[in-house]
Every structure is written in structure tokens, then in C-alpha cells.
Motif scaffolding. Structure first.
Motif, PDB file in Angstrom:
ATOM      1  N   LEU A   1       0.932  -1.249   0.013  1.00 48.41           N
ATOM      2  CA  LEU A   1      -0.032  -0.123  -0.029  1.00 48.41           C
ATOM      3  C   LEU A   1       0.895   1.146   0.093  1.00 48.41           C
ATOM      4  O   LEU A   1       1.951   1.282   0.681  1.00 48.41           O
ATOM      5  N   ILE A   2       0.098   2.475  -0.350  1.00 49.42           N
ATOM      6  CA  ILE A   2       0.774   3.515  -0.417  1.00 49.42           C
ATOM      7  C   ILE A   2      -0.073   4.361   0.472  1.00 49.42           C
ATOM      8  O   ILE A   2      -1.274   4.548   0.042  1.00 49.42           O
ATOM      9  N   THR A   3       0.259   5.033   1.396  1.00 47.92           N
ATOM     10  CA  THR A   3      -0.509   5.897   2.213  1.00 47.92           C
ATOM     11  C   THR A   3      -0.028   7.349   2.251  1.00 47.92           C
ATOM     12  O   THR A   3       1.143   7.578   2.082  1.00 47.92           O
ATOM     13  N   SER A   4      -0.942   8.231   2.334  1.00 48.28           N
ATOM     14  CA  SER A   4      -0.725   9.810   2.344  1.00 48.28           C
ATOM     15  C   SER A   4       0.050  10.144   3.946  1.00 48.28           C
ATOM     16  O   SER A   4       0.726  11.143   4.131  1.00 48.28           O
ATOM     17  N   ASP A   5      -0.176   9.268   4.746  1.00 48.67           N
ATOM     18  CA  ASP A   5      -0.022   9.412   6.291  1.00 48.67           C
ATOM     19  C   ASP A   5      -0.337  10.882   6.715  1.00 48.67           C
ATOM     20  O   ASP A   5       0.417  11.363   7.506  1.00 48.67           O
ATOM     21  N   HIS A   6      -1.472  11.499   6.400  1.00 49.01           N
ATOM     22  CA  HIS A   6      -1.864  12.746   6.747  1.00 49.01           C
ATOM     23  C   HIS A   6      -2.246  12.898   8.070  1.00 49.01           C
ATOM     24  O   HIS A   6      -2.999  12.339   8.683  1.00 49.01           O
ATOM     25  N   ASN A   7      -1.377  13.942   8.420  1.00 45.01           N
ATOM     26  CA  ASN A   7      -1.344  14.201   9.973  1.00 45.01           C
ATOM     27  C   ASN A   7      -1.323  15.600  10.082  1.00 45.01           C
ATOM     28  O   ASN A   7      -0.382  16.471  10.026  1.00 45.01           O
TER      29      ASN A   7
ATOM     30  N   ILE B   1       0.607  17.131   6.421  1.00 41.68           N
ATOM     31  CA  ILE B   1      -0.583  16.615   5.675  1.00 41.68           C
ATOM     32  C   ILE B   1      -0.320  16.111   4.354  1.00 41.68           C
ATOM     33  O   ILE B   1       0.814  16.354   4.032  1.00 41.68           O
ATOM     34  N   GLY B   2      -1.086  15.242   3.902  1.00 47.19           N
ATOM     35  CA  GLY B   2      -0.687  14.604   2.531  1.00 47.19           C
ATOM     36  C   GLY B   2      -1.899  14.117   1.483  1.00 47.19           C
ATOM     37  O   GLY B   2      -1.710  13.778   0.412  1.00 47.19           O
ATOM     38  N   LEU B   3      -3.184  14.325   2.084  1.00 46.60           N
ATOM     39  CA  LEU B   3      -4.295  13.800   1.044  1.00 46.60           C
ATOM     40  C   LEU B   3      -4.405  14.508  -0.210  1.00 46.60           C
ATOM     41  O   LEU B   3      -4.289  13.842  -1.309  1.00 46.60           O
ATOM     42  N   GLU B   4      -4.280  15.917   0.082  1.00 42.32           N
ATOM     43  CA  GLU B   4      -4.492  16.527  -1.300  1.00 42.32           C
ATOM     44  C   GLU B   4      -3.304  16.784  -2.337  1.00 42.32           C
ATOM     45  O   GLU B   4      -3.477  16.655  -3.453  1.00 42.32           O
ATOM     46  N   SER B   5      -2.051  16.331  -1.852  1.00 42.69           N
ATOM     47  CA  SER B   5      -1.201  16.326  -2.769  1.00 42.69           C
ATOM     48  C   SER B   5      -0.488  14.810  -3.088  1.00 42.69           C
ATOM     49  O   SER B   5       0.407  14.499  -3.910  1.00 42.69           O
ATOM     50  N   ALA B   6      -1.134  13.652  -2.423  1.00 39.10           N
ATOM     51  CA  ALA B   6      -0.811  12.486  -2.701  1.00 39.10           C
ATOM     52  C   ALA B   6      -0.606  11.877  -4.229  1.00 39.10           C
ATOM     53  O   ALA B   6       0.254  11.517  -4.634  1.00 39.10           O
ATOM     54  N   PHE B   7      -1.776  12.177  -4.849  1.00 39.98           N
ATOM     55  CA  PHE B   7      -1.878  11.551  -6.297  1.00 39.98           C
ATOM     56  C   PHE B   7      -0.848  12.404  -7.149  1.00 39.98           C
ATOM     57  O   PHE B   7       0.221  11.666  -7.867  1.00 39.98           O
ATOM     58  N   GLY B   8      -0.773  13.558  -7.160  1.00 39.07           N
ATOM     59  CA  GLY B   8       0.175  14.365  -7.945  1.00 39.07           C
ATOM     60  C   GLY B   8       1.570  14.240  -7.595  1.00 39.07           C
ATOM     61  O   GLY B   8       2.228  14.181  -8.696  1.00 39.07           O
ATOM     62  N   ALA B   9       2.080  13.939  -6.431  1.00 40.03           N
ATOM     63  CA  ALA B   9       3.285  13.634  -6.089  1.00 40.03           C
ATOM     64  C   ALA B   9       3.622  12.271  -6.644  1.00 40.03           C
ATOM     65  O   ALA B   9       4.628  12.293  -7.179  1.00 40.03           O
ATOM     66  N   LEU B  10       2.910  11.445  -6.436  1.00 39.40           N
ATOM     67  CA  LEU B  10       3.004  10.065  -6.931  1.00 39.40           C
ATOM     68  C   LEU B  10       3.337   9.906  -8.505  1.00 39.40           C
ATOM     69  O   LEU B  10       4.191   9.143  -9.029  1.00 39.40           O
ATOM     70  N   MET B  11       2.355  10.901  -9.152  1.00 34.27           N
ATOM     71  CA  MET B  11       2.783  10.651 -10.444  1.00 34.27           C
ATOM     72  C   MET B  11       4.050  11.200 -11.061  1.00 34.27           C
ATOM     73  O   MET B  11       4.396  10.824 -12.233  1.00 34.27           O
ATOM     74  N   THR B  12       4.891  11.768 -10.149  1.00 35.13           N
ATOM     75  CA  THR B  12       6.384  12.183 -10.618  1.00 35.13           C
ATOM     76  C   THR B  12       7.380  11.102 -10.385  1.00 35.13           C
ATOM     77  O   THR B  12       8.349  11.192 -10.844  1.00 35.13           O
ATOM     78  N   VAL B  13       6.994   9.932  -9.699  1.00 31.97           N
ATOM     79  CA  VAL B  13       7.906   9.081  -9.402  1.00 31.97           C
ATOM     80  C   VAL B  13       7.370   7.690  -9.783  1.00 31.97           C
ATOM     81  O   VAL B  13       8.208   6.509 -10.010  1.00 31.97           O
ATOM     82  N   LEU B  14       6.238   7.305 -10.114  1.00 32.36           N
ATOM     83  CA  LEU B  14       5.630   6.198 -10.376  1.00 32.36           C
ATOM     84  C   LEU B  14       4.657   6.010 -11.575  1.00 32.36           C
ATOM     85  O   LEU B  14       3.990   6.888 -11.929  1.00 32.36           O
TER      86      LEU B  14
END
Length: 417
Positions: free
Chosen positions: A301-307, A326-339
Motif C-alpha cells: 500500500l501507499i498512504t498519505s500518512d495525513h497528519n 498533511i498529505g491527502l491533497e498532494s498524494a496523487f499528484g506527487a506519486l505521478m512524478t515517481v511511479l
């Protein structure tokens, strides 16, 4: 709400429509028809630029504050943020006040979150007060709706407590979450022990602190049986230990946080506390091994670990600031730069199976639970993209690729903007 999603590319390896552009008719929350050039009178049309649709995303580690820390985040706004970030389901950490350790605590969270588009799945504390001494009311919490048991970002120092918990939950097919960090080896460390910590004069946390605890926990799992989830691993050796455990047939799963796949400890050079997270950011060599673990399937799994954290806990000297971003808002856009896209979708949807949540395939007659997104388009992540009450994002100013449009779930369409 009756809808027709037009010209949507489906991303689902198990679907006959995988990578195909189709129209989807949803009537009363059920997928009625999938095909091309469909028309339907009286249906609201959803047509978005380069629309892609997958099964709903699941985030296995989210903190929201309420009850007790509503100044950081409320359940209502947190669930809305999750929906607009593409998540139909989130597993909520028990680090609220009071800590979710009793049946009533779990029932409160379940009832409070009812009616939202995003489903909330509470994690119950493994030990009373998350103090690692006495086991909490696991069976009662399971009956109230808890999907797993773990003490948020706290390792169980007493190996016997973890052993007993792994044995006990097997009676009701429970899942134990084992955060892995040896606090004695961590000591007063605040960043990864290495070149950067030496250069900055900050106390370091050896990778050994995580790896030694993982090795111990896997030995316990081998002895007891049962199911264990190891969250937010951050080193290549941790990946290898879990890979070896899986090869032995152990029922172990693991996750990695988005920030550990994208960032390294090089960003710490300005002592910016937005980058203070637990476990700490690691060097590039470790990041590359984590990516390898995602690609070969070791990391489930990949998690945002939003805190979300308030200014009073984050705008401090580095040693004193709390861990978390925090990480929910940025999760997908950030992952698309590496995977690759298909890998991202796979790792963002697999949590439903691991945590025992309903997973609906994209097929005619199935309940509709979608994430809507586009994998194209570069943009810079700024404060206006933050939907959370707290603004402690480690991704501010970074270039993102693609974006989540929102979700359709529980008969509700929630779009971002």
C-alpha cells in the motif's frame, strides 16, 4: 442522483474495460451500463478533461484530530478533503483525545462520519492509552466497527503484549498494526542518521531503529500466526526483511508514505519543520529501494500518512516540533512524478482487501464507487490547493503531475473545484 460519465478511461487491471475510453451510466448508485456513445435522457452529465476512473482509493493512515483536536481538523472537513483528493475510504488513526480504545469511542466515530461520501474506517488503539502496557478492548471495538488495532506512531516495546495481541485477534480475524521503531536506539534523534544530520548538527535516528523492530515483529508473527500490517516503512533493509517474511508464508503486509517515495533528507538543509516526519526522511539510495519495493509488490500500500498539525506544534525549533505532514491533497499528484499510473492505482486501492472493506468492481450491476482523476498536466502545489484546516504540507512549492477530480461514492458526487 442519476449520472452519465462521458469519455472516461477506466484504469482497473481486472476489468475488461481496462485502458478503454467509455461512457458509464449510474442510476440510483448502481452501474447500469458501460459502453460507447451512450445517451440517457434525464441524466446529469459528468464530462471532465481527460477523465480517468478507477475503483475508489483507500488511505490506510489518516489523522483528523476530532475528537479533542478540532483546531487541527474536524471529521466533517477531513472527510470532505479526502473526497476531493480522490479517496472513497480512509482508515482513521486513534491519536485523538480521548484515544479510541473502547467500543464507545469507535461507535462515536462511525456515527459521526455517517452520511459522507468518503467512508471512515476507525483503527482502534492496541493498548490502553496507547501506552504499550495493557491491551485495549479489541473485541468490543471490532464489534463497533474497528478495522484494525495499533498505536499510532508508537512501537510496542513489550514483545509479550504484541505476541498476546497477535494470538488473541485470530479468534475474530483481526488485524494488528505494528509500527516499527526501537525507541532506545532512536533515542533523542530527530532526523535520519547520516551525512545530512552530521552537517546540520541534528541528532540522528539510525535506520537500525526501524529494521531491528521489524525483524523482531516478524519473528513474533512467525511464532503466533495471525495477520500483521507494518505501516510507513522507510528503508531498503525493511523492504528486504518483509520480502523474506512473505517468502516464508507470513501473513504480513506493509505500507510506505508518499513523502518517503518522493522526498529525501536533502530537503532538511533549511531546518524546515514541514519535513519533520516519523519515520524520518531518508537518503536517495533508500528512496530508490522503496520504489523498487513498490514495483516488485513487496510494499502493498501507499498512504498519505495525513497528519494535520497546528502552528503551535509545527512552527518551533526543529527538535521541539511534532512529526507529521498533511498529505491527502498532494498524494496523487506527487506519486505521478515517481511511479507509473497503473502501479499508483493498484497501491491506492489494495487497502480495501487488507482492511476488510467492500471493494466494488467497475462492471454493470455493481455498486458505483469511483475515483475521478486525470494523470496529465503539470502544476505547482500551493496553499490554495490545501483543503485541510492545518497547512503543514511537505509538498508546498513542488511540481505535481495530474490531479484528483474527486469521487462518486455512497450516491454522492464530490468534485474539487
Amino acid at each position: 442522483m442519476n449520472l452519465i460519465f462521458k469519455n472516461a478511461t477506466i484504469i482497473d487491471k481486472n476489468s475488461p474495460f481496462h485502458n478503454k475510453q467509455v461512457d458509464i451510466i449510474v442510476e440510483n448508485g448502481i452501474i447500469k451500463q458501460i459502453g460507447n456513445n451512450i445517451t440517457a435522457e434525464g441524466f446529469e452529465t459528468v464530462e471532465l478533461d481527460n477523465l480517468h476512473i478507477s475503483k475508489g482509493w483507500f488511505d490506510s493512515s489518516v489523522s483528523l484530530g476530532e475528537p479533542g483536536y478540532e483546531d487541527r481538523e474536524t471529521l466533517a472537513n477531513g472527510l470532505d478533503t479526502a473526497a476531493k483528493s480522490g479517496f472513497t475510504d480512509i482508515a482513521l488513526q486513534p491519536n485523538n483525545n480521548p484515544i479510541a480504545e473502547r467500543q464507545g469511542d469507535i461507535a462515536f466515530l462511525v456515527n459521526r462520519s455517517a452520511g459522507h461520501a468518503t467512508n471512515l474506517h476507525p483503527i482502534g488503539a492496541l493498548t490502553k492509552g496507547s501506552e504499550g502496557k495493557d491491551m485495549a478492548e479489541l473485541f468490543d471495538m471490532k464489534n463497533a466497527g474497528a478495522v484494525a488495532f495499533g498505536d499510532h506512531n508508537k512501537a510496542i516495546a513489550d514483545a509479550n503484549i504484541l505476541k498476546i495481541a497477535l494470538q488473541y485477534v485470530q479468534d475474530f480475524n483481526g488485524l494488528v498494526i505494528a509500527y516499527s521503531q526501537d525507541d532506545k536506539i532512536k533515542g533523542r534523534g530527530v532526523v535520519h542518521e547520516g551525512v545530512i544530520s552530521t552537517r546540520l548538527g541534528l541528532k540522528g535516528i539510525p535506520a537500525l531503529a526501524e529494521e531491528l523492530q521489524i525483524a523482531r515483529n516478524l519473528f513474533l508473527l512467525e511464532y503466533t500466526g495471525g495477520k500483521m500490517h507494518i505501516p510507513t516503512i522507510s528503508t531498503g533493509r525493511s523492504v528486504q526483511l518483509i520480502r523474506e517474511g512473505k517468502a516464508k508464508g507470513l501473513n504480513v503486509t506493509c505500507s510506505v508514505a508518499v513523502h518517503h517515495l518522493v522526498l529525501t533528507d536533502e530537503v532538511l538543509c533549511d531546518f524546515d519543520t514541514r519535513y519533520k516526519v516519523a519515520p524520518p526522511l531518508r537518503p536517495e539510495a533508500e528512496r530508490e529501494l522503496l520504489i523498487e519495493g513498490v514495483l516488485d509488490g513487496t510494499i502493498d500500500l501507499i498512504t498519505s500518512d495525513h497528519n494535520p498539525l497546528d502552528i503551535e506544534n509545527k512552527k518551533l525549533e526543529f527538535d521541539l516540533a511534532k512529526d507529521g505532514t498533511i498529505g491527502l491533497e498532494s498524494a496523487f499528484g506527487a506519486l505521478m512524478t515517481v511511479l507509473p499510473l497503473e502501479v499508483i492505482v493498484e497501491k491506492l486501492t489494495a487497502g480495501k482487501i487488507i482492511f476488510g472493506s467492500d471493494s466494488h468492481d467497475i462492471e454493470e450491476g455493481s455498486t458505483a464507487g469511483f475515483t475521478l482523476f486525470t494523470p496529465t498536466g503539470d502544476r505547482k502545489f500551493t496553499k490554495k490547493d490545501i483543503l485541510s484546516k492545518s497547512k503543514n504540507s511537505a509538498f508546498l512549492g513542488r511540481t505535481m503531475k495530474g490531479k484528483a477530480y474527486g469521487i462518486y461514492n455512497n450516491g454522492k458526487l464530490i468534485l474539487n473545484g
